[in-house]
Design a protein around this motif. Sequence first.
Motif, PDB file in Angstrom:
ATOM      1  N   SER A 128       0.837  -1.199   0.000  1.00  0.00           N
ATOM      2  CA  SER A 128       0.000   0.000   0.000  1.00  0.00           C
ATOM      3  C   SER A 128       0.871   1.248   0.000  1.00  0.00           C
ATOM      4  O   SER A 128       2.022   1.239   0.448  1.00  0.00           O
ATOM      5  CB  SER A 128      -0.939  -0.007   1.213  1.00  0.00           C
ATOM      6  OG  SER A 128      -0.212  -0.137   2.416  1.00  0.00           O
ATOM      7  N   ARG A 129       0.296   2.350  -0.508  1.00  0.00           N
ATOM      8  CA  ARG A 129       1.047   3.596  -0.677  1.00  0.00           C
ATOM      9  C   ARG A 129       0.367   4.717   0.102  1.00  0.00           C
ATOM     10  O   ARG A 129      -0.863   4.729   0.258  1.00  0.00           O
ATOM     11  CB  ARG A 129       1.130   3.959  -2.165  1.00  0.00           C
ATOM     12  CG  ARG A 129       1.874   2.925  -2.999  1.00  0.00           C
ATOM     13  CD  ARG A 129       1.894   3.293  -4.477  1.00  0.00           C
ATOM     14  NE  ARG A 129       0.553   3.295  -5.046  1.00  0.00           N
ATOM     15  CZ  ARG A 129      -0.071   2.211  -5.497  1.00  0.00           C
ATOM     16  NH1 ARG A 129       0.527   1.023  -5.421  1.00  0.00           N
ATOM     17  NH2 ARG A 129      -1.278   2.284  -6.025  1.00  0.00           N
ATOM     18  N   ARG A 183      -9.965  -2.069   6.029  1.00  0.00           N
ATOM     19  CA  ARG A 183     -10.262  -3.470   6.328  1.00  0.00           C
ATOM     20  C   ARG A 183      -9.079  -4.121   7.046  1.00  0.00           C
ATOM     21  O   ARG A 183      -7.952  -3.624   7.026  1.00  0.00           O
ATOM     22  CB  ARG A 183     -10.573  -4.230   5.029  1.00  0.00           C
ATOM     23  CG  ARG A 183      -9.407  -4.303   4.073  1.00  0.00           C
ATOM     24  CD  ARG A 183      -9.679  -5.211   2.889  1.00  0.00           C
ATOM     25  NE  ARG A 183      -8.557  -5.208   1.968  1.00  0.00           N
ATOM     26  CZ  ARG A 183      -7.449  -5.911   2.139  1.00  0.00           C
ATOM     27  NH1 ARG A 183      -7.297  -6.659   3.226  1.00  0.00           N
ATOM     28  NH2 ARG A 183      -6.473  -5.858   1.246  1.00  0.00           N
ATOM     29  N   ASN A 184      -9.365  -5.259   7.676  1.00  0.00           N
ATOM     30  CA  ASN A 184      -8.292  -6.038   8.287  1.00  0.00           C
ATOM     31  C   ASN A 184      -7.269  -6.435   7.234  1.00  0.00           C
ATOM     32  O   ASN A 184      -7.624  -6.848   6.127  1.00  0.00           O
ATOM     33  CB  ASN A 184      -8.848  -7.312   8.937  1.00  0.00           C
ATOM     34  CG  ASN A 184      -9.661  -7.009  10.181  1.00  0.00           C
ATOM     35  OD1 ASN A 184     -10.843  -7.282  10.222  1.00  0.00           O
ATOM     36  ND2 ASN A 184      -9.050  -6.429  11.188  1.00  0.00           N
ATOM     37  N   GLY A 185      -5.995  -6.297   7.561  1.00  0.00           N
ATOM     38  CA  GLY A 185      -4.941  -6.684   6.637  1.00  0.00           C
ATOM     39  C   GLY A 185      -4.565  -5.610   5.639  1.00  0.00           C
ATOM     40  O   GLY A 185      -3.689  -5.835   4.791  1.00  0.00           O
ATOM     41  N   ALA A 186      -5.208  -4.430   5.716  1.00  0.00           N
ATOM     42  CA  ALA A 186      -4.903  -3.361   4.758  1.00  0.00           C
ATOM     43  C   ALA A 186      -3.539  -2.736   5.023  1.00  0.00           C
ATOM     44  O   ALA A 186      -2.965  -2.106   4.137  1.00  0.00           O
ATOM     45  CB  ALA A 186      -5.990  -2.288   4.805  1.00  0.00           C
ATOM     46  N   GLY A 187      -3.029  -2.862   6.256  1.00  0.00           N
ATOM     47  CA  GLY A 187      -1.708  -2.317   6.563  1.00  0.00           C
ATOM     48  C   GLY A 187      -1.718  -1.120   7.494  1.00  0.00           C
ATOM     49  O   GLY A 187      -0.742  -0.368   7.550  1.00  0.00           O
ATOM     50  N   LEU A 244      -7.341   3.456   4.435  1.00  0.00           N
ATOM     51  CA  LEU A 244      -6.195   2.803   3.821  1.00  0.00           C
ATOM     52  C   LEU A 244      -6.644   1.539   3.101  1.00  0.00           C
ATOM     53  O   LEU A 244      -7.213   0.631   3.702  1.00  0.00           O
ATOM     54  CB  LEU A 244      -5.141   2.445   4.874  1.00  0.00           C
ATOM     55  CG  LEU A 244      -3.858   1.803   4.337  1.00  0.00           C
ATOM     56  CD1 LEU A 244      -3.119   2.763   3.411  1.00  0.00           C
ATOM     57  CD2 LEU A 244      -2.944   1.368   5.481  1.00  0.00           C
ATOM     58  N   ALA A 245      -6.422   1.515   1.792  1.00  0.00           N
ATOM     59  CA  ALA A 245      -6.598   0.306   0.998  1.00  0.00           C
ATOM     60  C   ALA A 245      -5.298   0.148   0.208  1.00  0.00           C
ATOM     61  O   ALA A 245      -4.237   0.055   0.819  1.00  0.00           O
ATOM     62  CB  ALA A 245      -7.821   0.427   0.091  1.00  0.00           C
TER      63      ALA A 245
END
Length: 535
Positions: free
Chosen positions: A354-355, A371-375, A525-526
């Motif tokens: 992710s950026r 979401r969970n795991g998006a960072g 954050l995605a």
Amino acid sequence: MPVSATQIACTRLSFAWPDGSVVFDGLDLALGPGRTGLIGLNGSGKSTLLRLLAGELRPTAGSVRVAGEVGYLPQNLTLDTTQRVDRMLGIDAVRAALHAIEAGDPAEEHFATVGEDWDVEERTHALLDQLGLGHIDLDRTVGRLSGGETVLLSLAALLLRRPGVLLLDEPTNNLDLRARERLHAAVAAFGGVLLVVSHDRELLERVDHIADLRDGRVTWYGGTLSRYEEALAVEQEAAERLVRAAEAEVRRQKRELIEAHDKLAGRSRNARKAFENKRDSRAAMRMKKRTSQESAGKLLGLHQERLAEARERLETAESAVRDDDEIRVDLPHTAVPARRRVLSLDGVRMRQGSRATLEVLGPERIALVGRNGAGKSTLLDTIAGELAPAAGTVAVHVPLRYLPQRLDLLDAELSVAENVRRLAPGADPQHIRAQLARFLFRKNRPDQRVGTLSGGERFRASLAALLLAEPAPQLLMLDEPTNNLDLASVRRLTSALGAYRGALLVASHDLPFLHGIGVTRWLHLAEELTEIDPL
């Protein structure tokens, strides 16, 4: 509650840990069909009670009776990451038998394994779809799932067994907003006996009853969390009126006792004068003295007895008033001017891909969601300097402090005060103790070893160490700070952050908490970090 409807019953239940710490002593509890939210302060025994009901712990005395199959989802899941999803769901043997029959193997043991469960795969896929897990292949391994997916998959494994009793311990802690909504819907649809331990306000608005565990006893309230809080406010107002009345009665009894002492002292002086003037015979004087002393003793005894009763009533009244103090701190050195640059992210690419590009100015209060795991945790770790970005630059322009989910800021072997001094070595010890009192560590509590603190106390100590650190933090980052906190601790955290005057970056899925701390900017954050409208 009718006896016939009761499916969980605890009778004179007692439990103590091996070190002798008593959790329950003669607890009686009856629970029937419906959804019940179990709340209470950290350390009150909520998780222990669920483990007793689930049969993971044995009572030291009394009994636990549960009618029907029990499904139990613990707060901390430990899973074999190498096992397949269908095995975790408990359907691997039936699936294998079905596939063997479909492949033309008519062995009797396959039919015995399947029994009546011919539609197990269809039921499983339908349930996974409801929980937002329809994309998960039953043949994949658990190790490739996120933390939130693991929680929902564990819940699916329980629901597939069709339990009559479902016990959930903080089930939404690691879930993102969409996953929370799906779990809320699953809870609302459950038709058996449901007992859920949670601080999730939205989840607790979907229950039929609130069970308040305090001092080893459960008090029942009908309705949702809002109804409970309304009823509790009325109770506490009445309790405080009783305390004021009892205090007034103690003061009155003290005055009457003093007046009785004065009256008896006057009588004693008059008796001495009469004896000196010898107006009566010696025998008569002795009789009067004895009678006077007996009368005085009875009068004083009566007043002392009334004072003791008044004090006892005051003590009883005070015990009904809850001591849920709020953290009250003044943190002027954390203040950040309105246009001061606080944080700059320029073309940052994190390890998972992710950026993020971001500019934070002044005392903004920013919510970081996704979401969970998006960072989200990875982003906070990168800003804090614990991880290096794969590309781009991170610049923090003010003193920064960071509290991660793992709460590993403090040394468990040191006291609360010693941990604060580690981060504020120049602070006067008495000043530290005075400030810790505002974080509710009073009297000898600052000297308590951190390793012996409850979860809520440990969080409070960590927050105190961060906010009292030198130099004062003007950027504070928190990662899922309300996980594992009881409702009172969440209120305390909200009030403490109300006194914080710097920039705040909080990763959380707890929308009521985020609104409570006055978030001014929402980031999602995605694949990229983007600004969104308030949730």
